[in-house]
Structure formats: structure tokens, C-alpha cells
Design a protein around this motif. Structure first.
Motif, PDB file in Angstrom:
ATOM      1  N   GLN A  27       0.806  -1.220   0.000  1.00 20.86           N
ATOM      2  CA  GLN A  27       0.000   0.000   0.000  1.00 20.86           C
ATOM      3  C   GLN A  27       0.840   1.271   0.000  1.00 20.86           C
ATOM      4  OE1 GLN A  27      -3.299  -0.608  -0.555  1.00 20.86           O
ATOM      5  NE2 GLN A  27      -2.363  -2.635  -0.554  1.00 20.86           N
ATOM      6  N   SER A  28       2.069   1.183   0.498  1.00 16.38           N
ATOM      7  CA  SER A  28       2.863   2.403   0.647  1.00 16.38           C
ATOM      8  C   SER A  28       4.164   2.397  -0.142  1.00 16.38           C
ATOM      9  CB  SER A  28       3.184   2.628   2.130  1.00 16.38           C
ATOM     10  OG  SER A  28       3.877   1.515   2.672  1.00 16.38           O
ATOM     11  N   LEU A  29       4.483   1.263  -0.773  1.00 20.66           N
ATOM     12  CA  LEU A  29       5.749   1.162  -1.500  1.00 20.66           C
ATOM     13  C   LEU A  29       5.510   0.568  -2.886  1.00 20.66           C
ATOM     14  CD1 LEU A  29       7.838  -0.243   1.474  1.00 20.66           C
ATOM     15  CD2 LEU A  29       8.202   1.981   0.394  1.00 20.66           C
ATOM     16  N   PRO A  30       6.403   0.840  -3.846  1.00 18.34           N
ATOM     17  CA  PRO A  30       6.208   0.362  -5.223  1.00 18.34           C
ATOM     18  C   PRO A  30       6.587  -1.111  -5.385  1.00 18.34           C
ATOM     19  CG  PRO A  30       8.247   1.598  -5.101  1.00 18.34           C
ATOM     20  CD  PRO A  30       7.612   1.701  -3.734  1.00 18.34           C
ATOM     21  N   LEU A  31       5.825  -1.975  -4.746  1.00 21.57           N
ATOM     22  CA  LEU A  31       6.109  -3.407  -4.724  1.00 21.57           C
ATOM     23  C   LEU A  31       5.014  -4.190  -5.449  1.00 21.57           C
ATOM     24  CD1 LEU A  31       6.918  -3.695  -0.890  1.00 21.57           C
ATOM     25  CD2 LEU A  31       8.523  -3.171  -2.740  1.00 21.57           C
ATOM     26  N   GLU A  32       5.384  -5.354  -5.982  1.00 19.32           N
ATOM     27  CA  GLU A  32       4.414  -6.310  -6.499  1.00 19.32           C
ATOM     28  C   GLU A  32       4.698  -7.661  -5.867  1.00 19.32           C
ATOM     29  OE1 GLU A  32       3.301  -6.739 -10.624  1.00 19.32           O
ATOM     30  OE2 GLU A  32       3.939  -4.691 -11.074  1.00 19.32           O
ATOM     31  N   ILE A  33       3.635  -8.347  -5.449  1.00 20.93           N
ATOM     32  CA  ILE A  33       3.773  -9.592  -4.705  1.00 20.93           C
ATOM     33  C   ILE A  33       3.830 -10.791  -5.650  1.00 20.93           C
ATOM     34  CG2 ILE A  33       2.660 -11.148  -3.058  1.00 20.93           C
ATOM     35  CD1 ILE A  33       1.388  -8.659  -1.768  1.00 20.93           C
ATOM     36  N   ILE A  34       4.828 -11.633  -5.415  1.00 23.77           N
ATOM     37  CA  ILE A  34       4.907 -12.953  -6.041  1.00 23.77           C
ATOM     38  C   ILE A  34       4.765 -13.981  -4.931  1.00 23.77           C
ATOM     39  CG2 ILE A  34       6.337 -14.575  -7.342  1.00 23.77           C
ATOM     40  CD1 ILE A  34       7.772 -12.186  -8.587  1.00 23.77           C
TER      41      ILE A  34
END
Length: 313
Positions: A27-34
Motif C-alpha cells: 500500500q505504501s511502497l512500489p512493490l508487487e507480490i509474487i
């Protein structure tokens, strides 16, 4: 190393709060979950795998879930191939891969590569299953110990899936898994890694969480889910890879009248605790991990701080 793109591993035993933390970080960082979970790859297996619900997935999409029906098999080699492709795509989008899960073999395969292991052989597996049906998996484990003591030492005598695989590899190649892994070439992961390991400061609290969660799964309809699975996929049975996931084998035994309702709960909880124990053993053997207490009230704040510091480096 500083020239390599960043990636984050978020590892931990079952019920350690990995998903909740990952969703908050996204929600707060430019991440994508694998997803790094060998159970979440299966379609139609939602309750027993603690798969994130639709509203959570809408908020924080997860790659590598709901990939295959429970009649198929998804290997560590396939995971590595898929994860590397996704990591490259995520990096190209200007985001950071956040790999989240508790299947430690997948994390190991991704970071270190895999030995040149043979593909599964249905005929060899059928023969091993028949032998196990006659003498039991503990006896098969003892047989493995005579062939490959190092691999056998890492496995529980009831870990049918991994015992079978080790014996299958030996039958197909004439070599042990230990020898094959020792020869594997180092396949450097082309990323700068932050490896977060969620571990409990009090194992009893984690055990209580596990018990509460299994009871909740029962209340949410685990029995109905497994009944629907065997109706949709009649070829499923207790030794199918998907049905070896904790909770599912015990539910099949309950459906077959092999255990009563109380034993169903007790055995499901015990199997999940054993899984958590194996996951923690793997974690303790992993290098360069940053350990965070998964029971700490400020876990999310601490993890967020570590991630931000890593990304700013």
C-alpha cells in the motif's frame, strides 16, 4: 551489488502474518507480490491453504496463485522459471518484486538454482507408492537412509512426498539427491536481496495461532471444500501431491471414516505445527536473513523501516 535491481524475500512459517504484512507494504511502497507457496498454486483449494480472499487480492494482487488444477504437479524448477520471468517484468515496470511465502525450497531454488534433477516418472512413482502401501512410509524412509543418509536426515519419516521424490531420483539416475545438488552450478540471482525472516519469540503463541486458524478453517467450510474437490476431480486421493497439503489429507481421512471429528482437528493442527517446525528449521539455515519477531506489536513498522532503508541504499 549496488548496480543490481532490488528484490525482497518475506519468509516465515505458517500463521506468522506474512500476507498481512505484505499487503500493508504494497500500500505504501512500489512493490508487487509474487507468491512463494506450493499450496496456493492450486485452483479450488482456498480455505485449507489460507488463500488470500478476493478483496485482499483486489487490494494487493498476487502472482503465482490459482495456476493449476489439483490434479497437476508444480515443481520447484517451474516456480524458478516463472518467478524469474515475473521478477524481470516487475523490474521493467519500475517496481520491486516482493516474494512472499513459506515454501522454503522455492526460495532456495530461486536464489541458488537447482541441480539437474530428472522429470517425474509415473511408472516409478506408482511402484514406490505400491511398496509404501505394503510397508509404510517410515520403512521407505529407512530405505532412503541407507541410500542417501543426508537427505533422509532432513526429512520426517512420514514425509511421503519428499521421500518418494528422493527414491525416484535415485531409481532414475543411480545417484542421490545429495550428490546431484552438490554438483549444481551456482546460478547467481541477478538481484540485490533483502531477506526478511518472520520468526516467533514464543513458539507457544505461534502454536496457538495455528490451532485457532485450523478451527476457523473447519468453521469456514473446509470439509465442504474437500468434498467439492473430490466430486470435481474424482482422480484425487490421499497420495495426490495437492492432497498432501496439511489439512487436506486429514480431511480426506475424516471423510473416509478413518478418524473421528476430534481426531480430524487434532491431526490437522499437529500436521500444521510440524510444517511450521520444518519451515523454521529451513529459515535458521538460510544466510543473510534479517530476523523479525512476528509476534512484536510493531512488526509492520519495523519491517517497513527495513524495506525503506534497503531501497534507499
Amino acid at each position: 551489488m549496488s548496480l543490481l535491481p532490488p528484490a525482497i524475500f518475506l519468509m516465515g512459517p505458517t500463521a506468522s502474518g506474512k500476507t498481512g504484512l505484505a499487503v500493508e507494504l504494497v500500500q505504501s511502497l512500489p512493490l508487487e507480490i509474487i507468491s512463494v507457496d506450493s499450496a496456493l498454486v492450486y485452483q479450488d483449494m482456498d480455505i485449507g491453504t489460507a488463500k488470500p480472499e478476493a478483496d485482499v487480492l483486489a487490494l494487493a494482487p498476487h502472482h503465482l496463485i490459482n495456476l493449476i488444477p489439483p490434479t497437476e504437479v508444480y515443481s520447484a524448477a517451474q516456480f524458478r522459471q516463472d518467478a524469474l520471468r515475473l521478477m524481470a517484468e516487475i523490474t521493467a515496470r519500475g517496481k520491486i518484486p516482493l516474494l512472499v511465502g513459506g515454501t522454503m525450497l522455492y526460495f532456495k531454488a530461486l536464489q541458488q538454482g537447482l541441480g539437474d534433477l530428472p522429470q517425474a516418472d509415473a511408472e516409478v512413482r506408482a511402484a514406490l507408492d505400491a511398496e509404501a502401501a505394503a510397508i509404510g512410509w517410515p520403512a521407505m524412509h529407512a530405505r532412503l537412509a541407507g541410500i542417501d543418509p543426508d537427505t533422509a536426515a532432513r526429512l520426517q519419516p512420514t514425509d511421503a512426498q519428499r521421500i518418494q521424490r528422493a527414491l525416484e531420483v535415485h531409481a532414475l539416475t543411480g545417484e542421490t539427491m545429495t550428490a546431484l545438488f552438490a554438483r549444481q552450478s551456482e546460478q547467481q540471482l541477478p538481484y540485490r536481496l533483502l531477506k526478511l525472516a518472520l520468526q516467533p519469540s514464543d513458539r507457544a503463541v505461534l502454536h496457538a495461532r495455528i490451532a485457532e486458524r485450523f478451527v476457523l478453517m473447519q468453521q469456514q467450510g473446509l470439509l465442504a471444500e474437500v468434498q467439492a474437490l473430490v466430486e470435481k476431480y474424482p482422480q484425487l486421493h490421499a497420495e495426490t501431491t495437492a492432497m498432501r497439503c496439511v489439512g487436506y489429507r486429514q480431511t480426506l481421512d475424516y471423510m473416509a471414516g478413518k478418524i473421528n471429528a476430534e481426531e480430524w482437528g487434532e491431526q490437522g493442527i499437529a500436521a500444521t505445527r510440524q510444517l511450521a517446525k520444518r519451515q523454521l528449521t529451513w529459515l535458521r539455515g538460510m544466510e543473510d536473513t534479517l530476523v523479525l519477531d512476528c509476534l512484536a506489536p510493531d512488526l509492520h513498522a519495523r519491517a517497513g523501516e527495513q524495506v525503506r532503508t534497503f531501497l534507499a541504499a
